[in-house]
Design an enzyme around this catalytic site. Sequence first.
Site, PDB file in Angstrom:
ATOM      1  CE  LYS A  91      51.956  44.808  55.267  1.00 53.06           C
ATOM      2  NZ  LYS A  91      52.767  44.811  55.010  1.00 53.06           N
TER       3      LYS A  91
HETATM    4  P1  NAD Z   1      48.551  45.665  44.718  1.00 52.16           P
HETATM    5  O1  NAD Z   1      47.321  46.338  45.246  1.00 52.16           O
HETATM    6  O2  NAD Z   1      49.250  46.806  44.026  1.00 52.16           O
HETATM    7  O3  NAD Z   1      47.999  44.701  43.978  1.00 52.16           O
HETATM    8  C1  NAD Z   1      47.229  43.065  44.508  1.00 52.16           C
HETATM    9  C2  NAD Z   1      47.124  42.231  43.375  1.00 52.16           C
HETATM   10  O4  NAD Z   1      46.463  41.046  43.897  1.00 52.16           O
HETATM   11  C3  NAD Z   1      45.761  43.469  43.022  1.00 52.16           C
HETATM   12  O5  NAD Z   1      46.270  43.116  41.428  1.00 52.16           O
HETATM   13  C4  NAD Z   1      44.848  42.236  43.323  1.00 52.16           C
HETATM   14  O6  NAD Z   1      43.672  42.557  42.126  1.00 52.16           O
HETATM   15  C5  NAD Z   1      45.202  41.299  43.512  1.00 52.16           C
HETATM   16  N1  NAD Z   1      44.484  40.200  43.844  1.00 52.16           N
HETATM   17  C6  NAD Z   1      43.520  40.930  45.054  1.00 52.16           C
HETATM   18  N2  NAD Z   1      43.039  39.796  45.867  1.00 52.16           N
HETATM   19  C7  NAD Z   1      43.126  38.342  44.874  1.00 52.16           C
HETATM   20  C8  NAD Z   1      42.503  37.576  45.354  1.00 52.16           C
HETATM   21  N3  NAD Z   1      42.016  36.876  45.978  1.00 52.16           N
HETATM   22  N4  NAD Z   1      43.710  36.294  43.565  1.00 52.16           N
HETATM   23  C9  NAD Z   1      43.868  37.174  43.250  1.00 52.16           C
HETATM   24  N5  NAD Z   1      44.117  38.308  42.857  1.00 52.16           N
HETATM   25  C10 NAD Z   1      44.198  39.315  43.774  1.00 52.16           C
HETATM   26  O7  NAD Z   1      49.569  45.069  45.570  1.00 52.16           O
HETATM   27  P2  NAD Z   1      51.191  45.114  45.859  1.00 52.16           P
HETATM   28  O8  NAD Z   1      51.419  45.875  46.567  1.00 52.16           O
HETATM   29  O9  NAD Z   1      51.247  44.424  44.419  1.00 52.16           O
HETATM   30  O10 NAD Z   1      51.391  43.990  46.910  1.00 52.16           O
HETATM   31  C11 NAD Z   1      50.860  42.538  46.664  1.00 52.16           C
HETATM   32  C12 NAD Z   1      51.359  41.262  47.478  1.00 52.16           C
HETATM   33  O11 NAD Z   1      52.286  42.087  47.669  1.00 52.16           O
HETATM   34  C13 NAD Z   1      50.437  41.881  49.006  1.00 52.16           C
HETATM   35  O12 NAD Z   1      50.747  40.533  49.909  1.00 52.16           O
HETATM   36  C14 NAD Z   1      52.007  42.848  49.774  1.00 52.16           C
HETATM   37  O13 NAD Z   1      51.488  42.865  51.527  1.00 52.16           O
HETATM   38  C15 NAD Z   1      52.815  42.233  48.914  1.00 52.16           C
HETATM   39  N6  NAD Z   1      54.414  42.864  49.287  1.00 52.16           N
HETATM   40  C16 NAD Z   1      54.449  44.462  48.644  1.00 52.16           C
HETATM   41  C17 NAD Z   1      54.942  45.346  49.308  1.00 52.16           C
HETATM   42  C18 NAD Z   1      55.427  46.325  48.171  1.00 52.16           C
HETATM   43  O14 NAD Z   1      56.294  46.745  47.772  1.00 52.16           O
HETATM   44  N7  NAD Z   1      53.907  46.919  47.410  1.00 52.16           N
HETATM   45  C19 NAD Z   1      56.387  45.083  48.997  1.00 52.16           C
HETATM   46  C20 NAD Z   1      56.500  43.684  50.206  1.00 52.16           C
HETATM   47  C21 NAD Z   1      54.706  42.288  50.031  1.00 52.16           C
END
Ligand code: NAD
Length: 418
Positions: free
Chosen positions: A107
């Site tokens: 990461k």
């Molecule tokens: P992203 O940046 O596209 O979206 C994140 C969302 O969460 C945004 O809408 C943001 O405004 C919101 N957010 C941030 N802080 C917040 C809070 N304190 N309260 C409420 N909402 C909040 O990111 P993503 O890629 O969708 O990732 C989201 C989660 O999924 C993370 O934990 C990431 O590690 C995990 N994840 C992502 C992927 C991927 O393929 N992108 C894969 C596995 C896990």
Amino acid sequence: MDVYSHPTFDMAARQFDRVADHLGIPVDERDRLKYPKRALTVAVPLRRDDGSITVFPGYRVQHHLSLGPTKGGIRYHPDVRLGEVAALAMWMSWKCALMGLPYGGAKGGVAVDPGALSTGELERLTRRFTQELIPFIGPQIDIPAPDLGTNEQTMAWMMDTYSTHVGHCVPGVVTGKPLVLGGSLGRREATGRGVGYLIGRVFETLGIEQSGATAAIQGFGNVGSHAAYSLARHGVKVIAASDVNGGVHNASGLDLRALDAHVAATRTVAGFALADPIDNASLLELPCDVLVPAAMERQITGANAGRLRCRVLAEAANGPVTPDADTILENRADVFVIPDILCNAGGVVVSYFEWVQDLQSFFWNESEVTDRLFRMLESAFQQTLQASRKQNIPMRTAAMSLGVKRVWDAKRARGLFP
Ligand code: NAD
């Protein structure tokens, strides 16, 4: 190793210790599995649009190298710290091993608020960060992907910077790229789609009818929004969604198409006219069939776990539930937990497909990607459910033991050098 001290690392370490006890891993072999193999901290200087210079801290952690190159996302968020990134890398290791992928976990990230930078600043920051990482990444070394605050464009800049450095096009250095640069069909949707698939399978297992069931989603970004569309396609009503600026609630179900248009215009769900406002803490406690935390770590804690009113907790984010909350949830037979390393594994599975397609320069159609994704998720779901039932252990312990055991077996088979 104090260098990793951070509440999220402590949490990942506590989860690991519990699984190590369950598997009977000798005490002197545990640190080798727990601590990252290597970590890089860099200072990333950025020339701002106004001519001034700001330096941001950046990190990349590679957790273990026993099964192949390392794999994991790049996060842009002001709270990014070495210990947080190390915890996320550890979870990636267990996730890749659970899914049977030939990777260790990694990461990385930069402690920056991407929303406060212009597009030009984001590009310069990403290129300079990539430049600092060049000796540390590569298609056979470590392959970044998008995560919180990063997206396909970020990956395109990383791929271009790396390729320019080596002098030829290297699509396999990152995944989650735009299609035109060797991205995979179905990658953008993969994590949320996988979350939707697994929720459907758990509903079937518990005898919950999908059509008319209700869902609340914290974090309407890449993962949360695609999970929402996937659930809605199967008739689930998404009654609440939120982001960092606030949330919206409509007990009759949100109109996702209209919500999407609102987000496209305003970059937030807050203020959506066809729903009432709701704060993030209240959203977590709404009565619903499935609650999907899809934002940050440590959202469900000892303080609010007893107040959840969902039947299924689908951990789309990494590490949204603390060990204190786990203790409460394990005593609540009314809540079924789909642990993060299983629930959001669709992203890394399709990243793996993208990497394979790039290495072979041979591309698959979307249904090949999605069919293979669902088959791999189904197998991991079945193995986890069986382990949980047979050994009478929580789903998280079951999923983690499968992952940790594979890494432990690989380390034992390779031996200790020298
Ligand atoms: P992203 O940046 O596209 O979206 C994140 C969302 O969460 C945004 O809408 C943001 O405004 C919101 N957010 C941030 N802080 C917040 C809070 N304190 N309260 C409420 N909402 C909040 O990111 P993503 O890629 O969708 O990732 C989201 C989660 O999924 C993370 O934990 C990431 O590690 C995990 N994840 C992502 C992927 C991927 O393929 N992108 C894969 C596995 C896990």
